[in-house]
Enzyme design. Sequence first.
Site, mmCIF file in Angstrom:
data_model
loop_
_atom_site.group_PDB
_atom_site.id
_atom_site.type_symbol
_atom_site.label_atom_id
_atom_site.label_comp_id
_atom_site.label_asym_id
_atom_site.label_seq_id
_atom_site.Cartn_x
_atom_site.Cartn_y
_atom_site.Cartn_z
ATOM 1 N N LYS A 1 30.448 20.427 43.936
ATOM 2 C CA LYS A 1 31.720 21.086 43.654
ATOM 3 C C LYS A 1 31.827 22.399 44.424
ATOM 4 O O LYS A 1 30.823 23.103 44.613
ATOM 5 C CB LYS A 1 31.825 21.318 42.146
ATOM 6 C CG LYS A 1 33.177 21.796 41.651
ATOM 7 C CD LYS A 1 33.148 21.859 40.130
ATOM 8 C CE LYS A 1 34.440 22.394 39.544
ATOM 9 N NZ LYS A 1 34.400 22.424 38.059
ATOM 10 N N SER B 1 34.740 19.456 32.228
ATOM 11 C CA SER B 1 34.905 19.197 33.661
ATOM 12 C C SER B 1 33.765 18.426 34.320
ATOM 13 O O SER B 1 33.747 18.291 35.540
ATOM 14 C CB SER B 1 35.123 20.515 34.410
ATOM 15 O OG SER B 1 36.332 21.096 34.016
ATOM 16 N N THR C 1 32.825 23.832 31.819
ATOM 17 C CA THR C 1 32.904 24.831 30.764
ATOM 18 C C THR C 1 33.269 24.138 29.454
ATOM 19 O O THR C 1 32.684 24.405 28.418
ATOM 20 C CB THR C 1 33.926 25.920 31.120
ATOM 21 O OG1 THR C 1 33.560 26.524 32.358
ATOM 22 C CG2 THR C 1 33.971 27.000 30.046
ATOM 23 N N SER D 1 40.271 16.815 34.722
ATOM 24 C CA SER D 1 39.754 18.167 34.742
ATOM 25 C C SER D 1 39.421 18.634 36.153
ATOM 26 O O SER D 1 40.011 18.169 37.118
ATOM 27 C CB SER D 1 38.557 18.294 33.799
ATOM 28 O OG SER D 1 38.327 19.633 33.456
#
Length: 334
Positions: A90, A205, A202, A182
């Site tokens: 990511k 996701s 969090t 997400s």
Amino acid sequence: CTRLITPSLASDFSVVEATIPEMQAALASGKVTSRELVRQYLARIGMYENRINAAISVNVRALEIADALDAERAAGKVRGPLHGIPIAIKDNIHTTDLPTTAGTLRFEGFIPPYEATLTKNLRDGGAVIIAKTVLTEMANWMVIGMPNNYSSLGGYAFNPYDPRRDPRPGFDDGRPVLPTGSSSSGGGTAASLWAANIGTETTVSVIGPASAAMLAAIKPTIGRISRYGIIPVSMDQDSAGPMTRTVADAAILLGVLEGVKPDPNDKMTKRCKPLANNDYTPFLKPGALKGARIGVPRAWFIDDIVLPGDSKPSGGIPADQKQMMEEVVATLRA
């Protein structure tokens, strides 16, 4: 890209739907090289990236890195189960050979001066970081009303199971008709653009986008994987985790991501003692679901009900969706 997408392959091994153990077996037998794995994945990125927009950047050194890992294997050195395997991460996770932008224009082209601990663990484990994935801008932090999995720098990511744009009035701003789930896109893994990807969560996701793309995922206990070098949202909730094609792949990645010892840059990693050899695969049990029962919550989720304190029913789903649910339940029961 023209050279990359020629139909002929250097081997008869295909990366499409391939698992990490299958790739490792092919590498060990000499049936394929890491360079060939990367070449095939780059070809698929070239062919399908404009349909699903899963990558915000691609590593131009991927083939060079693969060649070095192939040379190590030829010399008898294999770093572990990720040796030579292309992985995407990511774009809120620091890398020094790819920008870390979090999808925001302010960080366009930003190369961090250091790498995230999990990035280093992946590299030490022999993974080829082939790309960074599209995400909701700043992981949906410090933005107001940001659409799901959209960023000003990367645009929308699309779900490979239905990569159409939404045509409905009020939703026709370029967003996908089927959400990716997400802020961590798993679409590239589902479409075999790389072997697996690393998301950060969090609240939802990692498990959310994995569900949307029909992947396996693990959100580890905070402290299992170092958060150092990951743009934070909530220090008492943030956790990075693997998003993979199979549970076995997720177990392999989890062991590599956690590292062999606590990270001095993240004191929470002292709470979780790594397993011997960072190996979670002994816990994989093919018959673990034998005799298991699957519960289907119907009240409110499927059937409308009057909740306590309300005078009118709420919840439920339309008749056509309810029929589809009943068909799915019947299939699972069978």
